[in-house]
Design an enzyme around this catalytic site. Sequence first.
Site, mmCIF file in Angstrom:
data_model
loop_
_atom_site.group_PDB
_atom_site.id
_atom_site.type_symbol
_atom_site.label_atom_id
_atom_site.label_comp_id
_atom_site.label_asym_id
_atom_site.label_seq_id
_atom_site.Cartn_x
_atom_site.Cartn_y
_atom_site.Cartn_z
ATOM 1 N N GLU A 1 14.341 -18.427 -11.677
ATOM 2 C CA GLU A 1 13.965 -17.061 -12.023
ATOM 3 C C GLU A 1 13.106 -17.036 -13.288
ATOM 4 O OE1 GLU A 1 13.881 -14.445 -10.517
ATOM 5 O OE2 GLU A 1 13.822 -12.848 -11.991
ATOM 6 N N ARG B 1 3.136 -0.096 -5.312
ATOM 7 C CA ARG B 1 3.002 -0.706 -3.985
ATOM 8 C C ARG B 1 1.689 -1.464 -3.833
ATOM 9 N NH1 ARG B 1 6.835 1.882 -0.334
ATOM 10 N NH2 ARG B 1 5.768 0.846 1.352
ATOM 11 N N LYS C 1 9.297 -15.585 -13.366
ATOM 12 C CA LYS C 1 8.839 -14.563 -14.323
ATOM 13 C C LYS C 1 7.622 -15.080 -15.079
ATOM 14 C CE LYS C 1 10.552 -11.858 -13.103
ATOM 15 N NZ LYS C 1 11.642 -11.675 -12.175
ATOM 16 N N HIS D 1 13.886 -37.647 -10.718
ATOM 17 C CA HIS D 1 13.462 -37.974 -9.348
ATOM 18 C C HIS D 1 11.998 -37.613 -9.099
ATOM 19 C CE1 HIS D 1 17.509 -39.112 -8.290
ATOM 20 N NE2 HIS D 1 17.943 -37.989 -8.828
ATOM 21 N N CYS E 1 0.840 -1.185 0.000
ATOM 22 C CA CYS E 1 0.000 0.000 0.000
ATOM 23 C C CYS E 1 0.881 1.242 0.000
ATOM 24 C CB CYS E 1 -0.942 0.070 1.180
ATOM 25 S SG CYS E 1 -1.982 -1.368 1.380
ATOM 26 N N ASN F 1 -0.906 1.648 5.955
ATOM 27 C CA ASN F 1 -0.103 0.636 5.280
ATOM 28 C C ASN F 1 0.423 -0.302 6.358
ATOM 29 O OD1 ASN F 1 1.779 -0.840 3.805
ATOM 30 N ND2 ASN F 1 3.323 0.791 3.872
ATOM 31 N N GLY F 2 0.054 -1.559 6.298
ATOM 32 C CA GLY F 2 0.504 -2.516 7.308
ATOM 33 C C GLY F 2 -0.594 -3.517 7.597
ATOM 34 N N TRP G 1 -3.047 -2.597 -1.576
ATOM 35 C CA TRP G 1 -2.841 -4.014 -1.908
ATOM 36 C C TRP G 1 -3.602 -4.772 -0.820
ATOM 37 C CZ3 TRP G 1 -0.602 -8.353 0.437
ATOM 38 C CH2 TRP G 1 -0.391 -9.437 -0.420
ATOM 39 N N GLU H 1 4.506 -15.216 -12.824
ATOM 40 C CA GLU H 1 4.124 -13.892 -12.345
ATOM 41 C C GLU H 1 3.350 -13.073 -13.379
ATOM 42 O OE1 GLU H 1 7.708 -11.747 -11.480
ATOM 43 O OE2 GLU H 1 6.740 -10.586 -9.904
ATOM 44 N N LYS I 1 4.666 -4.247 -6.436
ATOM 45 C CA LYS I 1 6.104 -4.194 -6.647
ATOM 46 C C LYS I 1 6.858 -4.335 -5.335
ATOM 47 C CE LYS I 1 9.858 -3.394 -9.031
ATOM 48 N NZ LYS I 1 10.395 -4.564 -9.720
HETATM 49 O O1 M6R Z 1 12.200 -5.297 -3.518
HETATM 50 P P1 M6R Z 1 12.727 -6.700 -3.313
HETATM 51 O O2 M6R Z 1 13.877 -6.997 -4.198
HETATM 52 O O3 M6R Z 1 13.028 -6.988 -1.888
HETATM 53 O O4 M6R Z 1 11.530 -7.634 -3.731
HETATM 54 C C1 M6R Z 1 11.598 -9.009 -3.491
HETATM 55 C C2 M6R Z 1 10.511 -9.748 -4.235
HETATM 56 O O5 M6R Z 1 9.258 -9.346 -3.791
HETATM 57 C C3 M6R Z 1 10.592 -9.500 -5.753
HETATM 58 O O6 M6R Z 1 11.849 -9.841 -6.254
HETATM 59 C C4 M6R Z 1 9.525 -10.307 -6.490
HETATM 60 O O7 M6R Z 1 9.786 -11.663 -6.381
HETATM 61 C C5 M6R Z 1 9.480 -9.865 -7.959
HETATM 62 N N1 M6R Z 1 8.203 -9.305 -8.263
HETATM 63 C C6 M6R Z 1 9.724 -10.954 -8.913
HETATM 64 O O8 M6R Z 1 9.718 -10.483 -10.230
#
Ligand code: M6R
Length: 615
Positions: A488, A27, A492, A511, A2, A100-101, A74, A495, A610
Amino acid sequence: MCGIVAYVGSRSAQPILLDALNRLEYRGYDSAGLAILNGKGLEVRKKSGRILELAKACEAHPVQGNLGISHTRWATHGAATDQNAHPHLDSSGRLALVHNGVIENYLELKSQLSKTGHRFASETDTEILAHLIGEAFQASKEKGEARLIEAVRNAIARIHGTLGIAVIHADLPGLVVGARRGSPLVIGVGQGENFLASDIQALAPYTNRVVILQDQEIVSLHADRFDIIAPLGAKTNFKVEKIENGVTHSDKGSHPHYMLKEIFEQPSSILNAFRGRLDSDGATAKLGGLNLTSEQLRKIERICVLGCGTALHSGMVGKYLIESLAKIPVETQHASEFRYGDSPVSAHTLFLAVSQSGETADTLGALREAKRRGYTCLGICNNVASTIARESDGGVYMHAGPEIGVAATKSFTSQVTIFALLGLLLGRLRSLSASHGAELLEALTHLPHKIEETLKHSDKVAQVAQKYAATRSMLFLGRLANFPIALEGALKMKEITYIHAEGYPSAELKHGVIALIDKDTPTVLIATQDGVYEKNLGSLQEIKARGGPVIALAHEGDKKIMGLADALLEVPQTHRLLQPILNVIPLQLLSYHMAVALGRDVDKPRNLAKSVTVE
Ligand code: M6R
């Protein structure tokens, strides 16, 4: 998560709040709202969906006034509806709050408040806090701003959890009260106007003079002054900081999405990660912000990397880099697990907290836990003056520039580059030879160009993406330093396309995972030429033997793989330790092009934000 923005001054609050809020949309973007004191009382606008929806509502029914609070959400408690959008009001309807929290004991407090006649309009935890502050305000014997400050202090004392809040009251025009526990809040200092925001980035066009509120502090904010009140109630001293280079507004330029822009920025973001940090005379790296002497660096016996999501994956590549270059054992831990676990840590361990935003609650919590146990903790962050950067004992900034797309791309390659520098520095303080150090330095200087070469394949990657966009499930395989690249790539893919994807070390296939292979389940196999190339070819054959399509990620011109795979993602060759940096780029592009082919909201995928500032 947020984002919060508050404004008090002589200008119209609504356009400033909406503009600043837009900079915080990363956020969270489930709903947005604002409350403004219009001279007669509070006026509230709130809408589910993006800030654009709120802007439309405000355009249809503008709110006049020079003081207001706003929020982009959020969702944690309650769905993304108009009712659950912030601000929330107290029982009198004269007090508004943005938060926010997370309030962990909200059910217990809700039940207590319900028994004394409170009625609630939303399903949120935040509304409980608005009612608590309102109740404390009614009960207070204080006058003027002291009354609202006391009410905030008394109410938050009853809360378990985290908060960054901004509160206004119709009886106190000209005053915004903010408070922080666990969630960041920053005061923007203007001329005849002041701001409060959960992130410096929100304030970029308005001021670069900021005061970072410390945990447990309360601020009373007026147009021409502000006071910071320490937890025990006394006014406290503060330092106005000037933020340079840390805050720039970013637009998409000619790119259709931030994510694509950020992928294409990698030649320069990598350059910025090592610019001024290479010492060719000593065949080593210079990292001035570590705040550790060579002697202290030599004494490090173990390293523990903390991070979440993409940042953790970069740490997993970092493990290979540091172990190869410096022969220091490295473990990586999900920050969220380390924080609550009992895992023993040996003496002389250095902690590294990796975070693009520098605000991730789990990473921050883990960093604090490591510090509480008495360890030295360094931060690898992109956002200058972020909480993790400030609370670390030292660190390395990525200098990658703003990363707006929710999917982390350029921050990942910058983080891995910094791990290479750190490995080099630690290695040269130990047994790494000057010639091996110089080889890596040389390769680093060529890396931006190699990335440009890799990006030239974007159109070919788009064709592969078109071919496989209808798939429902995918596997990503890689070995050694390419295993985290497989993770990774899968992250991606999940996500931003919402396609199910799993990353595994290639040899794990047999396995259990191999049971998933069929003609509709493509596997991305990272098989650039290295010490396990032949082994990877073996995995490729096993997949083909079971009818599974293989998208091979291979070196340009690898004829052997061309003849075996169903599709190819090509990368140039570089130093073996830097190869993962190139290898991740086609995977970023693959998920991007597949998301576009599927019509997904690439920069703001569903359910995500983000910066994850809640546990
Ligand atoms: O801001 P940060 O690097 O601490 O964020 C960590 C994760 O939330 C962030 O890398 C998340 O996994 C990404 N959205 C992946 O693309």
